[in-house]
Design an enzyme around this catalytic site. Structure first.
Site, PDB file in Angstrom:
ATOM      1  N   ASN A  17       0.909  -1.180   0.000  1.00  0.00           N
ATOM      2  CA  ASN A  17       0.000   0.000   0.000  1.00  0.00           C
ATOM      3  C   ASN A  17       0.923   1.197   0.000  1.00  0.00           C
ATOM      4  O   ASN A  17       1.699   1.368   0.952  1.00  0.00           O
ATOM      5  CB  ASN A  17      -0.858  -0.075   1.251  1.00  0.00           C
ATOM      6  CG  ASN A  17      -1.840   1.070   1.431  1.00  0.00           C
ATOM      7  OD1 ASN A  17      -2.252   1.316   2.566  1.00  0.00           O
ATOM      8  ND2 ASN A  17      -2.261   1.725   0.383  1.00  0.00           N
ATOM      9  N   GLN A  50      -2.251   6.686  -1.421  1.00  0.00           N
ATOM     10  CA  GLN A  50      -2.542   7.840  -0.575  1.00  0.00           C
ATOM     11  C   GLN A  50      -1.364   8.823  -0.578  1.00  0.00           C
ATOM     12  O   GLN A  50      -0.205   8.410  -0.694  1.00  0.00           O
ATOM     13  CB  GLN A  50      -2.826   7.426   0.894  1.00  0.00           C
ATOM     14  CG  GLN A  50      -4.236   6.910   1.141  1.00  0.00           C
ATOM     15  CD  GLN A  50      -4.405   5.439   0.799  1.00  0.00           C
ATOM     16  OE1 GLN A  50      -3.452   4.634   0.880  1.00  0.00           O
ATOM     17  NE2 GLN A  50      -5.618   5.067   0.408  1.00  0.00           N
ATOM     18  N   ASN A  72      -6.734  10.463  -0.225  1.00  0.00           N
ATOM     19  CA  ASN A  72      -6.817   9.309  -1.119  1.00  0.00           C
ATOM     20  C   ASN A  72      -6.443   9.725  -2.540  1.00  0.00           C
ATOM     21  O   ASN A  72      -6.466  10.919  -2.880  1.00  0.00           O
ATOM     22  CB  ASN A  72      -8.240   8.742  -1.126  1.00  0.00           C
ATOM     23  CG  ASN A  72      -8.533   7.877   0.075  1.00  0.00           C
ATOM     24  OD1 ASN A  72      -7.700   7.102   0.533  1.00  0.00           O
ATOM     25  ND2 ASN A  72      -9.738   8.004   0.601  1.00  0.00           N
ATOM     26  N   CYS A  81      -4.936   6.363   8.036  1.00  0.00           N
ATOM     27  CA  CYS A  81      -4.412   5.321   7.137  1.00  0.00           C
ATOM     28  C   CYS A  81      -3.433   4.470   7.940  1.00  0.00           C
ATOM     29  O   CYS A  81      -2.369   4.956   8.345  1.00  0.00           O
ATOM     30  CB  CYS A  81      -3.708   5.972   5.946  1.00  0.00           C
ATOM     31  SG  CYS A  81      -2.917   4.777   4.844  1.00  0.00           S
ATOM     32  N   GLY A  82      -3.813   3.210   8.176  1.00  0.00           N
ATOM     33  CA  GLY A  82      -3.019   2.362   9.071  1.00  0.00           C
ATOM     34  C   GLY A  82      -1.626   2.087   8.550  1.00  0.00           C
ATOM     35  O   GLY A  82      -0.628   2.243   9.271  1.00  0.00           O
ATOM     36  N   ASN A  83      -1.525   1.668   7.289  1.00  0.00           N
ATOM     37  CA  ASN A  83      -0.187   1.356   6.754  1.00  0.00           C
ATOM     38  C   ASN A  83       0.704   2.601   6.743  1.00  0.00           C
ATOM     39  O   ASN A  83       1.917   2.500   7.017  1.00  0.00           O
ATOM     40  CB  ASN A  83      -0.306   0.792   5.336  1.00  0.00           C
ATOM     41  CG  ASN A  83      -0.850  -0.631   5.324  1.00  0.00           C
ATOM     42  OD1 ASN A  83      -0.417  -1.475   6.104  1.00  0.00           O
ATOM     43  ND2 ASN A  83      -1.818  -0.893   4.480  1.00  0.00           N
ATOM     44  N   HIS A 169     -15.456   1.199   7.643  1.00  0.00           N
ATOM     45  CA  HIS A 169     -15.208  -0.101   6.993  1.00  0.00           C
ATOM     46  C   HIS A 169     -16.442  -0.982   7.074  1.00  0.00           C
ATOM     47  O   HIS A 169     -17.158  -0.965   8.088  1.00  0.00           O
ATOM     48  CB  HIS A 169     -14.048  -0.833   7.684  1.00  0.00           C
ATOM     49  CG  HIS A 169     -12.711  -0.225   7.413  1.00  0.00           C
ATOM     50  ND1 HIS A 169     -11.901  -0.627   6.389  1.00  0.00           N
ATOM     51  CD2 HIS A 169     -12.059   0.796   8.024  1.00  0.00           C
ATOM     52  CE1 HIS A 169     -10.791   0.103   6.392  1.00  0.00           C
ATOM     53  NE2 HIS A 169     -10.864   0.977   7.357  1.00  0.00           N
ATOM     54  N   GLU A 218     -10.702  -0.019  -1.455  1.00  0.00           N
ATOM     55  CA  GLU A 218     -10.616   1.141  -0.581  1.00  0.00           C
ATOM     56  C   GLU A 218     -11.419   2.337  -1.092  1.00  0.00           C
ATOM     57  O   GLU A 218     -11.401   2.626  -2.307  1.00  0.00           O
ATOM     58  CB  GLU A 218      -9.153   1.594  -0.423  1.00  0.00           C
ATOM     59  CG  GLU A 218      -8.320   0.700   0.448  1.00  0.00           C
ATOM     60  CD  GLU A 218      -7.054   1.392   0.923  1.00  0.00           C
ATOM     61  OE1 GLU A 218      -7.073   2.624   1.081  1.00  0.00           O
ATOM     62  OE2 GLU A 218      -6.044   0.692   1.115  1.00  0.00           O
ATOM     63  N   ARG A 219     -12.096   3.003  -0.174  1.00  0.00           N
ATOM     64  CA  ARG A 219     -12.738   4.277  -0.502  1.00  0.00           C
ATOM     65  C   ARG A 219     -11.671   5.193  -1.099  1.00  0.00           C
ATOM     66  O   ARG A 219     -10.613   5.359  -0.518  1.00  0.00           O
ATOM     67  CB  ARG A 219     -13.307   4.896   0.770  1.00  0.00           C
ATOM     68  CG  ARG A 219     -13.891   6.272   0.635  1.00  0.00           C
ATOM     69  CD  ARG A 219     -14.433   6.830   1.929  1.00  0.00           C
ATOM     70  NE  ARG A 219     -13.393   7.018   2.938  1.00  0.00           N
ATOM     71  CZ  ARG A 219     -13.616   7.663   4.094  1.00  0.00           C
ATOM     72  NH1 ARG A 219     -14.813   8.126   4.386  1.00  0.00           N
ATOM     73  NH2 ARG A 219     -12.639   7.802   4.979  1.00  0.00           N
ATOM     74  N   CYS A 227      -4.525  -2.920   3.257  1.00  0.00           N
ATOM     75  CA  CYS A 227      -5.250  -1.836   3.927  1.00  0.00           C
ATOM     76  C   CYS A 227      -5.108  -2.087   5.432  1.00  0.00           C
ATOM     77  O   CYS A 227      -5.647  -3.077   5.946  1.00  0.00           O
ATOM     78  CB  CYS A 227      -6.720  -1.837   3.507  1.00  0.00           C
ATOM     79  SG  CYS A 227      -7.695  -0.519   4.283  1.00  0.00           S
ATOM     80  N   GLY A 230      -8.225  -1.612   7.336  1.00  0.00           N
ATOM     81  CA  GLY A 230      -9.101  -2.694   6.882  1.00  0.00           C
ATOM     82  C   GLY A 230      -8.785  -4.008   7.566  1.00  0.00           C
ATOM     83  O   GLY A 230      -9.680  -4.791   7.905  1.00  0.00           O
TER      84      GLY A 230
HETATM   85  N1  API Z   1      -8.987   4.494   1.816  1.00  0.00           N
HETATM   86  C1  API Z   1      -9.019   4.791   3.253  1.00  0.00           C
HETATM   87  C2  API Z   1      -7.744   5.550   3.671  1.00  0.00           C
HETATM   88  C3  API Z   1      -6.505   4.658   3.595  1.00  0.00           C
HETATM   89  C4  API Z   1      -6.676   3.423   4.416  1.00  0.00           C
HETATM   90  C5  API Z   1      -5.679   2.304   4.149  1.00  0.00           C
HETATM   91  N2  API Z   1      -4.761   2.512   3.052  1.00  0.00           N
HETATM   92  C6  API Z   1      -4.980   1.895   5.411  1.00  0.00           C
HETATM   93  O1  API Z   1      -3.839   1.423   5.364  1.00  0.00           O
HETATM   94  O2  API Z   1      -5.639   1.989   6.490  1.00  0.00           O
HETATM   95  C7  API Z   1     -10.246   5.654   3.562  1.00  0.00           C
HETATM   96  O3  API Z   1     -10.749   6.319   2.647  1.00  0.00           O
HETATM   97  O4  API Z   1     -10.667   5.641   4.726  1.00  0.00           O
END
Ligand code: API
Length: 295
Positions: A17, A50, A72, A81-83, A169, A218-219, A227, A230
């Site tokens: 990611n 991101q 995003n 964003c966790g990662n 989520h 992903e949104r 994710c 996620g």
């Molecule tokens: N697309 C996610 C943001 C990035 C999350 C994902 N890349 C992660 O590592 O948590 C959202 O719109 O909430």
């Protein structure tokens, strides 16, 4: 792109990611949605899932070492964003020589700690489980919400769990994880009216009480290689359904994340790798008349 071009960045990823990271600790960085979209283009921009800015901590969280701002690829600013939290945590610890840092986000404060060479654990805080916290547009039991894909009398997938890790989520439990199904179903649900802020759509195949295979549409970014939030949401949703314990290895396309929903604190801990890919300066190319022109 007068305000953006030439700005230094670091390209990083967590389990594939990927992120463009800009240091905004001493110089503001405020791209608009169009500029983010241009920079995210993998052909004519830098390319990323991101865009991340590291900013000074906010007055609301003065004890934080920094604030992490997230956009995003579609240009939308989102909560967390966790990662990326692992990657920013690693950068801040490398810079300060410490073994833990507090990173504030619009989704709440988090704590990152070293967990071995190029491995970081992030305390993501507690999952938010009330329907108003996801948020949903109507009251439902978030352990299994009223949502399905496919014919009314023979749904392909249904009754997903809903979890917020600071961002929304929904997690379906299914063994159908092929690209076409995940992309087709995920893109349908991402902007479903049940989710007023949109939603990240997880497809989780529980392999064992401590092992989940996960793919996430992903949104604002589509199907990514991993994710982090996620993976946290999938473990929480699975445990709430009695499908796993409170700890599991979540196998994503780009690697593995260890998720632990700590019984004592109620917080979710996410551990995984970080990788630096390259450095560069922001720019986008317009193909005009067949000759690349730097703007
Ligand atoms: N697309 C996610 C943001 C990035 C999350 C994902 N890349 C992660 O590592 O948590 C959202 O719109 O909430």
């Amino acid at each position: 792109m007068p305000r953006m071009s030439g700005r230094p960045f670091v390209k990083m990823n967590g389990c594939g990611n990927d992120f463009v990271v800009v240091d905004a600790l001493s110089r503001p960085f405020a791209p608009d949605a169009e500029q983010v979209r241009a920079l995210s283009d993998r052909r004519t921009g830098q390319g990323f899932d991101q865009l991340i800015a590291i900013e000074p901590s906010r007055p609301e969280q003065p004890t934080a070492d920094a604030f992490m701002r997230v956009w995003n690829a579609d240009g939308g600013a989102v909560q967390t964003c966790g990662n990326a939290l692992r990657c920013i945590g690693w950068m801040l610890m490398e810079a300060s020589g410490t073994d833990s840092v507090v990173i504030d986000t619009l989704g709440g404060p988090t704590v990152a700690r070293r967990a071995g060479p190029d491995r970081i654990t992030v305390d993501m805080g507690p999952p938010r489980l009330d329907w108003t916290q996801i948020p949903l547009s109507e009251e439902m039991d978030t352990r299994g919400i009223e949502l399905q894909i496919g014919p009314i009398d023979a749904p392909l997938i249904h009754t997903p769990g809903a979890v917020s890790m600071g961002n929304p989520h929904v997690v379906f439990f299914t063994d159908r994880l092929d690209d076409a199904f995940v992309t087709g179903s995920g893109s349908l649900i991402e902007h479903h009216p049940l989710f007023p802020e949109g939603v990240n759509v997880g497809f989780a195949h529980v392999l064992a009480p401590d092992r989940i295979r996960l793919r996430v549409w992903e949104r604002g970014a589509g199907l990514t290689k991993a994710c982090g939030t996620g993976a946290c949401a999938a473990l929480v949703a699975a445990h709430r359904r009695g499908l796993t314990g409170r700890r599991a290895t979540v196998v994503v396309d780009g690697g593995e994340l260890d998720i632990d929903w700590d019984e004592t604190t109620g917080h979710v801990l996410m551990t995984g790798p970080v990788e630096v890919e390259r450095t560069g300066t922001l720019s986008v190319y317009a193909i005009s008349g067949g000759i690349p022109a730097r703007r």
